[in-house]
Design an enzyme around this catalytic site. Structure first.
Site, PDB file in Angstrom:
ATOM      1  N   TRP A 100      11.753  -0.731   8.152  1.00  0.00           N
ATOM      2  CA  TRP A 100      11.076  -0.386   7.105  1.00  0.00           C
ATOM      3  C   TRP A 100      11.234   1.183   7.142  1.00  0.00           C
ATOM      4  O   TRP A 100      10.917   1.696   5.746  1.00  0.00           O
ATOM      5  CB  TRP A 100       9.629  -0.599   7.432  1.00  0.00           C
ATOM      6  CG  TRP A 100       8.878   0.104   8.520  1.00  0.00           C
ATOM      7  CD1 TRP A 100       8.772  -0.806   9.951  1.00  0.00           C
ATOM      8  CD2 TRP A 100       8.667   1.269   8.902  1.00  0.00           C
ATOM      9  NE1 TRP A 100       8.249   0.070  10.721  1.00  0.00           N
ATOM     10  CE2 TRP A 100       8.033   1.367  10.259  1.00  0.00           C
ATOM     11  CE3 TRP A 100       8.505   2.441   7.987  1.00  0.00           C
ATOM     12  CZ2 TRP A 100       7.453   2.558  10.754  1.00  0.00           C
ATOM     13  CZ3 TRP A 100       8.043   3.728   8.834  1.00  0.00           C
ATOM     14  CH2 TRP A 100       7.446   3.662  10.160  1.00  0.00           C
ATOM     15  N   ASN A 101      11.427   2.012   7.962  1.00  0.00           N
ATOM     16  CA  ASN A 101      11.795   3.435   8.015  1.00  0.00           C
ATOM     17  C   ASN A 101      13.001   3.957   7.083  1.00  0.00           C
ATOM     18  O   ASN A 101      14.236   4.136   7.972  1.00  0.00           O
ATOM     19  CB  ASN A 101      11.422   4.165   9.409  1.00  0.00           C
ATOM     20  CG  ASN A 101      12.468   3.820  10.167  1.00  0.00           C
ATOM     21  OD1 ASN A 101      12.999   2.516  10.095  1.00  0.00           O
ATOM     22  ND2 ASN A 101      13.013   4.632  11.167  1.00  0.00           N
ATOM     23  N   LEU A 147       7.281  -4.061   4.456  1.00  0.00           N
ATOM     24  CA  LEU A 147       6.501  -2.889   4.207  1.00  0.00           C
ATOM     25  C   LEU A 147       7.167  -1.932   3.039  1.00  0.00           C
ATOM     26  O   LEU A 147       6.585  -0.693   2.565  1.00  0.00           O
ATOM     27  CB  LEU A 147       6.483  -1.913   5.424  1.00  0.00           C
ATOM     28  CG  LEU A 147       5.283  -2.290   6.622  1.00  0.00           C
ATOM     29  CD1 LEU A 147       5.419  -1.677   7.740  1.00  0.00           C
ATOM     30  CD2 LEU A 147       4.016  -2.317   6.188  1.00  0.00           C
ATOM     31  N   GLU A 151      27.727   1.311  14.555  1.00  0.00           N
ATOM     32  CA  GLU A 151      27.649   1.270  12.829  1.00  0.00           C
ATOM     33  C   GLU A 151      28.175   2.430  12.612  1.00  0.00           C
ATOM     34  O   GLU A 151      27.825   3.614  13.048  1.00  0.00           O
ATOM     35  CB  GLU A 151      26.321   1.415  12.528  1.00  0.00           C
ATOM     36  CG  GLU A 151      25.400  -0.028  12.642  1.00  0.00           C
ATOM     37  CD  GLU A 151      24.011  -0.186  12.161  1.00  0.00           C
ATOM     38  OE1 GLU A 151      23.626  -1.314  11.888  1.00  0.00           O
ATOM     39  OE2 GLU A 151      23.217   1.062  12.324  1.00  0.00           O
ATOM     40  N   THR A 192      10.888  -6.498  19.397  1.00  0.00           N
ATOM     41  CA  THR A 192      11.599  -7.535  18.566  1.00  0.00           C
ATOM     42  C   THR A 192      12.962  -7.602  18.840  1.00  0.00           C
ATOM     43  O   THR A 192      13.340  -8.995  18.713  1.00  0.00           O
ATOM     44  CB  THR A 192      11.618  -6.656  17.180  1.00  0.00           C
ATOM     45  OG1 THR A 192      10.096  -6.399  16.633  1.00  0.00           O
ATOM     46  CG2 THR A 192      11.983  -7.854  16.025  1.00  0.00           C
ATOM     47  N   GLU A 244      20.363  -2.016  16.830  1.00  0.00           N
ATOM     48  CA  GLU A 244      20.317  -0.464  16.619  1.00  0.00           C
ATOM     49  C   GLU A 244      18.942  -0.051  16.868  1.00  0.00           C
ATOM     50  O   GLU A 244      18.252  -0.558  16.132  1.00  0.00           O
ATOM     51  CB  GLU A 244      20.988   0.111  15.468  1.00  0.00           C
ATOM     52  CG  GLU A 244      21.149   1.867  15.310  1.00  0.00           C
ATOM     53  CD  GLU A 244      19.744   2.196  15.160  1.00  0.00           C
ATOM     54  OE1 GLU A 244      19.206   2.860  16.084  1.00  0.00           O
ATOM     55  OE2 GLU A 244      19.259   2.408  13.985  1.00  0.00           O
ATOM     56  N   LEU A 245      18.556   0.350  18.209  1.00  0.00           N
ATOM     57  CA  LEU A 245      17.265   0.385  18.640  1.00  0.00           C
ATOM     58  C   LEU A 245      16.583   1.677  18.546  1.00  0.00           C
ATOM     59  O   LEU A 245      17.069   2.738  17.787  1.00  0.00           O
ATOM     60  CB  LEU A 245      17.171  -0.524  19.996  1.00  0.00           C
ATOM     61  CG  LEU A 245      17.568  -1.948  19.836  1.00  0.00           C
ATOM     62  CD1 LEU A 245      17.457  -2.331  21.081  1.00  0.00           C
ATOM     63  CD2 LEU A 245      16.825  -2.560  18.785  1.00  0.00           C
ATOM     64  N   CYS A 270      14.791   6.995  14.421  1.00  0.00           N
ATOM     65  CA  CYS A 270      15.197   6.695  15.729  1.00  0.00           C
ATOM     66  C   CYS A 270      15.857   7.838  16.599  1.00  0.00           C
ATOM     67  O   CYS A 270      15.864   7.845  17.787  1.00  0.00           O
ATOM     68  CB  CYS A 270      15.786   5.385  15.876  1.00  0.00           C
ATOM     69  SG  CYS A 270      17.381   5.326  14.783  1.00  0.00           S
ATOM     70  N   LYS A 293      22.007   2.104  27.024  1.00  0.00           N
ATOM     71  CA  LYS A 293      20.839   1.803  27.629  1.00  0.00           C
ATOM     72  C   LYS A 293      19.862   0.843  26.525  1.00  0.00           C
ATOM     73  O   LYS A 293      20.514  -0.006  25.784  1.00  0.00           O
ATOM     74  CB  LYS A 293      19.865   2.903  28.163  1.00  0.00           C
ATOM     75  CG  LYS A 293      20.930   3.579  29.391  1.00  0.00           C
ATOM     76  CD  LYS A 293      20.066   4.606  30.247  1.00  0.00           C
ATOM     77  CE  LYS A 293      19.493   5.788  29.311  1.00  0.00           C
ATOM     78  NZ  LYS A 293      18.899   6.855  30.025  1.00  0.00           N
ATOM     79  N   GLU A 347       9.274   6.693  22.366  1.00  0.00           N
ATOM     80  CA  GLU A 347       8.928   6.957  20.987  1.00  0.00           C
ATOM     81  C   GLU A 347       7.540   7.048  20.728  1.00  0.00           C
ATOM     82  O   GLU A 347       6.784   6.347  20.920  1.00  0.00           O
ATOM     83  CB  GLU A 347       9.648   5.983  19.982  1.00  0.00           C
ATOM     84  CG  GLU A 347      11.136   6.022  20.166  1.00  0.00           C
ATOM     85  CD  GLU A 347      11.973   5.119  19.132  1.00  0.00           C
ATOM     86  OE1 GLU A 347      12.700   5.652  18.244  1.00  0.00           O
ATOM     87  OE2 GLU A 347      11.335   3.821  18.929  1.00  0.00           O
ATOM     88  N   ILE A 367       1.034  -1.153   0.069  1.00  0.00           N
ATOM     89  CA  ILE A 367       0.023  -0.078   0.099  1.00  0.00           C
ATOM     90  C   ILE A 367       0.987   1.168   0.038  1.00  0.00           C
ATOM     91  O   ILE A 367       1.775   1.425   0.911  1.00  0.00           O
ATOM     92  CB  ILE A 367      -0.985  -0.019   1.143  1.00  0.00           C
ATOM     93  CG1 ILE A 367      -1.741  -1.264   1.346  1.00  0.00           C
ATOM     94  CG2 ILE A 367      -1.687   1.413   1.156  1.00  0.00           C
ATOM     95  CD1 ILE A 367      -2.618  -1.627   0.191  1.00  0.00           C
TER      96      ILE A 367
END
Length: 495
Positions: A164-165, A192, A476, A244, A262-263, A295, A469, A399, A37
């Site tokens: 996906w972002n 996505l 990276e 995840t 990497e969160l 992020c 944390k 977030e 979509i």
């Protein structure tokens, strides 16, 4: 695989994409297909053949077979292949940008910039491919005499799970150093947003990358879990959310493989009374990049009370100036969020927070009447500013992943530091002050992997990027990002 390589409007068709396994695009999978979509139009604009356990097994087997030859290839030859990837990507920036805009709804200016950055990461890590070196260990008088040295070696097969972002950026940050280090790579691309990643893979093959070294598997959580658990995958690199990440760590324990995470983040802009307030307010635009779906965007402003009302008013004006519209229009600054569920979640969070704070601007879906006809069904959220936010509230600590800025006051330097560090995250922070002594006091107290002073720099490939944390572990970018994909062997030769 068939994709439209030169879409010209938001109604353009992306076609069909599926798994790339051992240099061949598969036209059917063990899982089947789902519609893609377009977030800007809410209409189907492509089809995604999802990968399952069978596709993961096939890709990992091919990657394991191809990796020894890739590792043994002369480093200068690996360097030239990755340099060719950079050259081809730079030539295809307009095409890659259009694909990203079609699948994510990101403004074309942002999409093109991300593609350009990705190419730069390949150029940077191409330069490292023939400069990987170990060290000679000085002899110890209490040990036997001999030659003691270290050899950095690739892990083997690296599993990469992309978010996906803006996945094209993660392609550069993750795949480039993994390949430069001599690993083969199996990528689970996001269902996505799989089309730009697929086009990158075609470019990499065109550049001369051996077919078995890179595999692309669009898929959902099941494919990701199977990839993590696979006994022949030697390392995992993941970008995404904390829930995840916890599942990945739980799955990785079965094979005890290392995991780079990497969160998320809740980056604060800390504005002291002596700051350049215009520069600090200009930074508020960061929270609207990719419609706030990033992020390390500056989603909190902590402002000294002496400058607080001025900054609130100025930030509201700067935020409202962001124009939502057709993401292919060069004047559009704000695209849609990824879907209807995301839009409703963001608006619900804002509504709940506004009960105990001050809603300065925004807080609603964009009025369709203000949008061009072709995007009136898209998932657009107004740029939103909330002031007097409770530091303990959900919007202040976690977030939102939408175009929402929270502003909080503080009175003392100590309070500012405590507020900045009061979230579970520790990805980034930005300090605004002309007082060098204050900066030197505060920077060491910031619990964040990156601290910018008087303005952010973006994410250059030579700078290490990662969090403290709950924002993850590992880095990276830079030399640190390369050596995440290498393991060290110690060699001792007795005299």
């Amino acid at each position: 695989m068939t994709t439209t390589t030169s879409p010209s409007a938001v109604t353009g068709e992306l076609g069909v994409t599926g798994p790339l396994v051992d240099g061949t695009w598969r036209d059917k999978t063990s899982v089947g297909a789902v519609d893609h979509i377009n977030p800007a139009t809410a209409r189907v604009n492509g089809s995604v053949l999802l990968s399952g356990a069978q596709e993961v097994d096939d890709a990992v087997a091919a990657a394991k077979a191809a990796q020894p030859e890739w590792r043994a290839m002369s480093p200068d030859k690996r360097r030239r292949i990755l340099q060719r990837v950079e050259e081809l990507m730079l030539a295809r920036v307009p095409e890659l940008g259009r694909l990203t805009t079609l699948e994510l709804g990101a403004p074309i200016t942002m999409s093109s910039a991300l593609a350009h950055l990705c190419a730069g990461w390949f150029g940077y890590y191409a330069g490292w491919a023939d400069k990987i070196e170990g060290a000679t260990i000085p002899p110890s008088p209490i040990m036997a005499p001999g030659l003691d040295y270290t050899v950095p070696e690739s892990y083997g097969v690296v599993g990469i799970i992309l978010t996906w972002n803006g996945p094209i950026m993660s392609v550069g940050m993750k795949i480039a150093p993994a390949l430069a280090a001599g690993n083969s790579v199996v990528v689970k691309s996001p269902d996505l947003a799989p089309f730009t990643v697929a086009r990158f893979a075609e470019i990499a093959l065109e550049a001369g990358l051996p077919p078995g070294v890179l595999h692309i598997l669009p898929g959902g959580p099941e494919a990701g879990e199977h990839l993590v658990r696979h006994p022949d995958v030697d390392m995992i690199s993941f970008t995404g959310g904390i829930p995840t990440a916890k599942k990945i760590l739980d799955s990785a324990r079965h094979t005890l493989k290392p995991v780079l995470l990497e969160l998320g983040g809740k980056t604060a802009s800390v504005v002291f009374p002596d700051a350049d307030l215009d520069a600090a307010v200009a930074e508020t635009r960061s929270c609207l990049n990719l419609s706030g779906q990033g992020c390390n965007l500056t989603t909190r402003m902590l402002v000294h009370r002496d400058a607080y009302e001025h900054v609130v008013e100025a930030a509201a004006g700067a935020t409202v100036a962001f124009a939502a519209g057709d993401p292919f229009a060069p004047t559009t600054a704000l695209g849609p969020v990824v879907g209807a569920a995301a839009r409703d979640r963001i608006l619900g969070t804002v509504e709940q927070t506004a009960r105990d704070s001050r809603l300065v601007v925004g807080g609603h879906a964009v009025d369709p009447a203000t949008l061009p006809p072709e995007v009136r069904d898209g998932y657009f959220v107004e740029p939103t500013v909330l002031a007097d936010v409770d530091p303990a509230s959900e919007v202040a600590r976690h977030e939102v992943f939408g175009p929402v800025l929270s502003i909080l006051p503080f009175d003392t330097e100590e309070e500012a530091v405590a507020l900045a560090n009061s979230t579970p995250y520790g990805l980034g922070a930005v300090l605004y002050s002309r007082d060098v002594a204050r900066v030197q006091r505060v920077v060491p107290q910031m619990q964040a992997g990156t601290v910018h002073v008087n303005g952010a720099s973006g994410q250059p490939p030579g700078a290490p990027f990662g969090g403290y944390k709950h924002s993850g572990h590992g880095r990276e970018g830079g030399k640190e990002g390369l050596y995440e994909f290498l393991q060290t062997k110690n060699v001792f030769i007795r005299a």
